[in-house]
Design a protein around this motif. Structure first.
Motif, PDB file in Angstrom:
ATOM      1  N   UNK A   1       0.847  -1.192   0.000  1.00  0.00           N
ATOM      2  CA  UNK A   1       0.000   0.000   0.000  1.00  0.00           C
ATOM      3  C   UNK A   1       0.880   1.238   0.000  1.00  0.00           C
ATOM      4  N   UNK A   2       0.562   2.175  -0.874  1.00  0.00           N
ATOM      5  CA  UNK A   2       1.503   3.268  -1.112  1.00  0.00           C
ATOM      6  C   UNK A   2       0.919   4.654  -0.904  1.00  0.00           C
ATOM      7  N   UNK A   3      -0.266   4.761  -0.309  1.00  0.00           N
ATOM      8  CA  UNK A   3      -0.846   6.071   0.036  1.00  0.00           C
ATOM      9  C   UNK A   3      -1.122   6.975  -1.132  1.00  0.00           C
ATOM     10  N   UNK A   4      -1.267   6.429  -2.323  1.00  0.00           N
ATOM     11  CA  UNK A   4      -1.698   7.249  -3.454  1.00  0.00           C
ATOM     12  C   UNK A   4      -2.392   6.324  -4.444  1.00  0.00           C
ATOM     13  N   UNK A   5      -3.454   6.847  -5.086  1.00  0.00           N
ATOM     14  CA  UNK A   5      -4.136   6.012  -6.067  1.00  0.00           C
ATOM     15  C   UNK A   5      -3.256   5.958  -7.308  1.00  0.00           C
TER      16      UNK A   5
ATOM     17  N   UNK B   1      -2.983   9.637  -9.272  1.00  0.00           N
ATOM     18  CA  UNK B   1      -4.046  10.537  -9.719  1.00  0.00           C
ATOM     19  C   UNK B   1      -4.942  10.875  -8.549  1.00  0.00           C
ATOM     20  N   UNK B   2      -5.725  11.921  -8.711  1.00  0.00           N
ATOM     21  CA  UNK B   2      -6.740  12.308  -7.738  1.00  0.00           C
ATOM     22  C   UNK B   2      -6.162  12.764  -6.399  1.00  0.00           C
ATOM     23  N   UNK B   3      -4.905  13.104  -6.370  1.00  0.00           N
ATOM     24  CA  UNK B   3      -4.314  13.668  -5.163  1.00  0.00           C
ATOM     25  C   UNK B   3      -4.196  15.163  -5.328  1.00  0.00           C
ATOM     26  N   UNK B   4      -4.104  15.867  -4.221  1.00  0.00           N
ATOM     27  CA  UNK B   4      -3.851  17.299  -4.357  1.00  0.00           C
ATOM     28  C   UNK B   4      -2.476  17.517  -4.951  1.00  0.00           C
TER      29      UNK B   4
ATOM     30  N   UNK C   1      -3.414  15.083 -12.683  1.00  0.00           N
ATOM     31  CA  UNK C   1      -3.409  13.621 -12.656  1.00  0.00           C
ATOM     32  C   UNK C   1      -2.465  13.089 -13.725  1.00  0.00           C
TER      33      UNK C   1
ATOM     34  N   UNK D   1     -10.681  -2.544  -5.418  1.00  0.00           N
ATOM     35  CA  UNK D   1     -11.186  -1.442  -6.233  1.00  0.00           C
ATOM     36  C   UNK D   1     -10.501  -1.526  -7.603  1.00  0.00           C
TER      37      UNK D   1
ATOM     38  N   UNK E   1      -6.226   0.012 -12.369  1.00  0.00           N
ATOM     39  CA  UNK E   1      -6.157   1.023 -13.411  1.00  0.00           C
ATOM     40  C   UNK E   1      -5.135   0.734 -14.483  1.00  0.00           C
TER      41      UNK E   1
ATOM     42  N   UNK F   1      -6.957   1.472  -7.463  1.00  0.00           N
ATOM     43  CA  UNK F   1      -7.540   2.611  -6.762  1.00  0.00           C
ATOM     44  C   UNK F   1      -7.575   2.391  -5.265  1.00  0.00           C
ATOM     45  N   UNK F   2      -7.249   1.184  -4.819  1.00  0.00           N
ATOM     46  CA  UNK F   2      -7.159   0.936  -3.379  1.00  0.00           C
ATOM     47  C   UNK F   2      -5.776   1.309  -2.885  1.00  0.00           C
ATOM     48  N   UNK F   3      -5.050   2.077  -3.694  1.00  0.00           N
ATOM     49  CA  UNK F   3      -3.729   2.601  -3.341  1.00  0.00           C
ATOM     50  C   UNK F   3      -2.708   1.495  -3.127  1.00  0.00           C
TER      51      UNK F   3
END
Lengths: 611, 379
Positions: free
Chosen positions: B8-12, B37-40, B76, B350, B353, B367-369
């Motif tokens: 798990x890497x804390x980003x999608x 993607x989808x991160x600030x 993204x 999830x 991608x 998408x589950x990071x």
């Protein structure tokens, strides 16, 4: 309503002088917007604000922690897995499976804790190092509480094994206990200790255990009274400890890190076969003895005490107050609910506690720019209010790329949320039309089965054709396929383009009948009829007769329909007069061409019949 | 069974790509790049799957993938490709196309070149400038072709500031992906279900060929060309359908295989074993399609490999004229030659991608990071 037992924390907004200016605010789902107003506390309002920013204030900062994100993602997988196997959980294996799920959750917390600990040690900045360390201790407390709940509520260990589990529990969380137990176990009768606790697979009954222990206990007492250890005060105190003498234990308070360590040690030596329902007596007295009136219990102590008292609701309530994020209580409550431990008393707004906590947690996830995808699954498993909450939240997710929009749409379609699909597709289609991406706009209207929008797009195409005299985006119109049936206007567009194609291929007869059918079948918009009739002109003026007499009559009828509808103008101006002129010329030309064609057609048909 | 390792890497993760190994070298894949993607704040990151020195008791490889370096990315990451050993090209949702350069000596990434107005709806000259996401890129050193939601195709050359060639309004809908057929020809797929072939040698702005499915205009999201046979192309659509096309013959696909339950995001032929195909989807699964014919006939093949699947086969082309030895396994009627389908991920998750395969190694991101890596694809 509970009284708060602490002062609320004050957060200063940078850039705003709160002594001079007032601030206004508004609540969002998980955040607050704050900005400076132009009202001055003392004098009249000033027109120019000093601070031009709007601030977003978030209470839940955990959700933005990089390491905690792993916790949220991994626990999401465990949560969904648990809901899915719910139907298969029956009978004896049910408890074992639920314990396994609980252990999974705990191992995720531990992994997170360890990683955060590593980062805290390596942190160069002392402030963030301290922050991370305090975060580590919060996680450690969470795991402590969860572990205890697992032993008491999920594992439901009976007397006997109960103490073993509690021993493991304390050992896991208190590092120093290793040194102490080595000390004590290294004393007299260690073998009796080992034999005594013949572990799982132990066929002794509780009574047998009790008897054995009683026997050993009496032997110890006899040794003490006989003064066997009188020579060595150290050994004597050890013996007292083994007898469970509280005073002796408390003398070595510095080796016991906290009251629950004291509790378990006490129980080990004085009441090893303690029953679960008696735990809270010993817990309360251990707490009182350990604190000794010097300090008051902390929130963690209260939570653990509530657990020992088997008051699940109190545990959850205290945890909700103490922790800043709903993660812990939501997942723990859900697991306990699967163990059928929560009474279904309804909260006054219609859902039960499990659902309430899951809804709060999921709503918090939706406030996050990225973790909203996890929130979807949590809403799915809230039977009463989950669906409506999801419907409200999902429409508000910002969609900056088509790919994100597709994911959101897929979520809605899988749950038959047709209203949301419609509204999202409409927004995307509108954006596409504004950007002149008519193909995309059509693609979105097809997905939403939105006939009205398809009509709008077709009108745009037709308008472009009228203005430019040729079709744009032929690749789209030529290849509409069955999507053409979505709206009449779209069908018309496709057929009209087909007419042009047939004309270009010189298949005049086919083109002619197609043109006629376009007018007679009423799918052509009235405004377009003139254009269609004008398109018929070149066909009428061909050398050979293309339209049959029947067809010509039809065309004439259409023309008369069109001209008879002409509204009466008021005061005609120059432009209108000119337009009228053009119109009249066109109509006259058409009448002439139709008449000629009719003549030719009658002749041809007459002679064919004759031969 | 393959051993698959998750982290798990804390980003999608939106894209994962193996770094190519030098031609003729005996090395296998060691490093891969990911885009989020989808991160600030999004990142392009490089990961290493550990050295071969650490073998555990089973003879497998120890340890999971480790982050080597990363760099912030504006918007993204919509697509990612290795341009060569050190350079990575990234397509952004802000319409930027960026080349990142990896410095192996100090393990950092830096921006080497950037085209900031590659894709837009209204141009940079106008006051209401609005950018459009760049959705796909393909590289063939020194050329880079990009496509976007604005329906535009760009041909860039590394170290050239301006695009070498731009086809405006190449498509009235969104172009989702692009691939090279033969070098001057590219193939694009769009959101009204069409494949278009463009020849850069021709001057006009029209495609040289258009292929599409009859029936519903299902958007196509991904495309990949067979590594050896340049006329065979696989596409994946919004309904999860896998289609195999022969671009020389007709305008319709050779076979249609019902695959996933939701959008298929990526399809890849294995570069050295092209009888193997891999697809990943929004429904959270990753499938391995094995069409190799050296496997003896199995009677209940669809129930092996852990996943049953129905497919409707739609063989249209007339095979009679083609020499038997030239037929790719993908072009023959799948009902005659069996395809074995295996699901590679242990649990449903999830959306998956992206995926990439190189040698015996596969990497995918979800998408589950989480990033999944396996090093034993064919064992």
């Amino acid at each position: 309503m509970e009284e708060l037992d602490g002062e609320p924390t004050v957060t200063l907004i940078p850039g705003v002088n709160s002594k001079k200016k007032q601030m206004c605010f508004d609540w969002g789902p998980g955040e607050m917007l704050v900005c400076e107003t132009s009202f001055n506390k003392k004098e009249q309002p000033e027109m120019v604000p000093n601070c031009p920013f709007i601030y977003i204030i978030r209470k839940d900062i955990d959700i933005y922690s990089k390491i905690l994100r792993k916790l949220f993602n991994e626990s999401h997988g465990i949560f969904v897995g648990l809901q899915r196997i719910e139907e298969e959980l029956t009978g004896k294996s049910r408890k074992a499976q639920l314990v396994r799920v609980s252990k999974n959750y705990r191992s995720v917390i531990r992994a997170c804790m360890e990683e955060m600990h590593q980062v805290a040690i390596a942190a160069k900045d002392p402030v963030s190092g301290r922050q991370l360390s305090s975060q580590v201790s919060i996680l450690s407390a969470m795991e402590l509480i969860w572990n205890l709940c697992e032993i008491l509520f999920i594992e439901v260990a009976p007397a006997g094994p109960l103490l073993l589990h509690l021993l493991d529990w304390v050992r896991l969380h208190v590092c120093e206990v290793d040194s102490l137990s080595a000390d004590v176990l290294g004393s007299e009768n260690p073998s009796k200790h080992d034999n005594f606790w013949n572990l799982p697979g132990n066929t002794q009954t509780l009574t047998e255990l009790e008897l054995k222990w009683q026997h050993w206990h009496e032997e110890c007492e006899r040794h003490l009274q006989d003064g066997t250890f009188a020579a060595s005060p150290h050994l004597e105190s050890l013996c007292k400890i083994m007898l469970g003498d509280e005073a002796a234990l408390l003398e070595h308070k510095e080796l016991l890190s906290n009251w629950y360590h004291f509790l378990v040690t006490r129980l080990l030596y004085s009441h090893p076969t303690v029953k679960p329902i008696d735990l809270h007596f010993y817990a309360q007295s251990s707490l009182d003895l350990f604190l000794g009136g010097e300090s008051s219990p902390e929130p963690l102590d209260n939570i653990l005490m509530a657990a020992f008292e088997f008051d699940i609701h109190q545990v959850i309530k205290e945890c909700s107050i103490a922790l800043s994020n709903w993660w812990f209580v939501a997942h723990l409550t859900d697991l306990l609910d699967h163990c059928k431990l929560l009474q279904s008393h309804n909260l006054y707004f219609g859902s039960n506690m499990r659902e309430f906590l899951l809804l709060e947690y999921a709503s918090g996830l939706f406030a996050h720019h990225s973790l909203w995808q996890l929130g979807v699954d949590y809403f799915d498993y809230c039977p009463e209010l989950g669906r409506v909450s999801l419907e409200l939240h999902i429409e508000r997710i910002p969609l900056n790329t088509e790919q994100k929009a597709l994911k959101v749409l897929r979520i809605c379609e899988q749950r038959q949320m047709t209203e949301q699909v419609r509204s999202i597709c409409k927004i995307l289609a509108m954006k596409a039309v504004r950007n002149n991406r008519l193909g995309s706009a059509l693609s979105w209207s097809i997905r939403a089965k939105d006939a009205a929008f398809a009509t709008l797009v077709s009108d745009r195409f037709l308008r472009d054709y009228c203005e430019r005299g040729c079709f744009s985006d032929l690749d789209l119109i030529d290849n509409l396929g069955p999507a053409m049936m979505l709206s009449d206007r779209l069908t018309f567009l496709g057929k009209y383009r087909e007419f042009h194609r047939l004309y270009g291929e010189k298949r005049f007869v086919d083109a002619a009948s197609l043109l006629l059918s376009l007018m007679t079948s009423q799918i052509a918009p009235r405004s377009f009829w003139m254009t269609l009739l004008t398109d018929a002109l070149p066909l009428l003026e061909q050398k050979q007769v293309i339209f049959s007499a029947e067809q010509t009559y039809e065309l004439m009828r259409c023309l008369e329909d069109l001209t008879s509808e002409r509204p009466e103008h008021g005061e005609p101006d120059a432009q209108q007069l000119q337009d009228d002129d053009i119109e009249t010329t066109k109509v006259e030309m058409l009448r002439l061409a139709l008449a000629r064609n009719l003549a030719g057609a009658i002749l041809r048909e007459g002679s064919l019949e004759g031969s | 069974m393959e051993e698959i390792c998750a982290k798990f890497v804390s980003q999608k993760i939106s894209k994962t790509r193996w770094r190519p190994v030098p031609l003729g070298s005996l090395q296998t894949a060691e490093t891969f790049a990911t885009g989020s993607w989808d991160n600030e704040e999004n990142h392009v990151s490089l990961w290493s799957i550990g050295d071969f020195g650490n073998l555990d008791s089973d003879g497998g490889f120890e340890g999971d993938h480790q982050l080597l370096c990363d760099i912030g990315h504006h918007g993204d990451v919509m697509d990612l490709q290795f341009f060569d050993q050190e350079r990575i090209v990234a397509a952004s949702s802000t319409g930027y196309v960026t080349i990142f350069l990896h410095h192996p000596n100090n393990q950092t990434l830096s921006v080497n070149q950037q085209w900031t107005t590659a894709h837009y709806h209204t141009g940079p000259g106008s006051p209401s400038y609005s950018s459009a996401p760049c959705t796909g890129i393909v590289c063939n050193n020194p050329e880079i072709v990009t496509v976007g939601e604005d329906g535009r195709i760009n041909l860039f050359r590394a170290d050239h500031k301006e695009a070498v060639r731009t086809i405006d309004n190449a498509d009235s809908s969104t172009l989702h992906a692009v691939t090279f057929l033969r070098t001057p020809e590219i193939l694009t797929v769009n959101s009204i279900g069409q494949l278009k072939i463009w020849d850069f040698r021709q001057q006009g702005n029209e495609p040289s060929q258009i292929l599409s499915l009859t029936g519903d205009r299902v958007p196509l999201h991904c495309v990949d060309r067979h590594p050896n046979q340049q006329h065979v192309v696989a596409t994946g659509g919004q309904d999860g359908m896998l289609s195999i096309w022969d671009v020389r013959q007709g305008t319709m696909p050779v076979s249609l295989l019902k695959a996933h339950e939701a959008e298929m995001w990526e399809v890849h032929f294995h570069p050295s074993n092209p009888d193997h195909l891999f697809t990943c989807s929004e429904d959270g699964s990753l499938w391995h399609w094995d069409a190799s014919t050296d496997v003896p006939e199995k009677s209940s093949l669809f129930h092996q490999g852990g996943r049953t699947s129905t497919f409707l086969s739609h063989s249209i082309s007339n095979q009679a004229n083609v020499h038997q030895s030239l037929i790719s396994s993908w072009l023959t009627d799948p009902a005659k030659d069996r395809i074995e389908i295996t699901s590679l991920l242990p649990n449903r998750t999830l959306s998956v991608n992206s995926l990439d395969v190189l040698g015996p190694c596969l990497v995918c991101g979800t998408d589950a990071e989480a990033i999944y890596v396996t090093r034993q694809l064919f064992s």
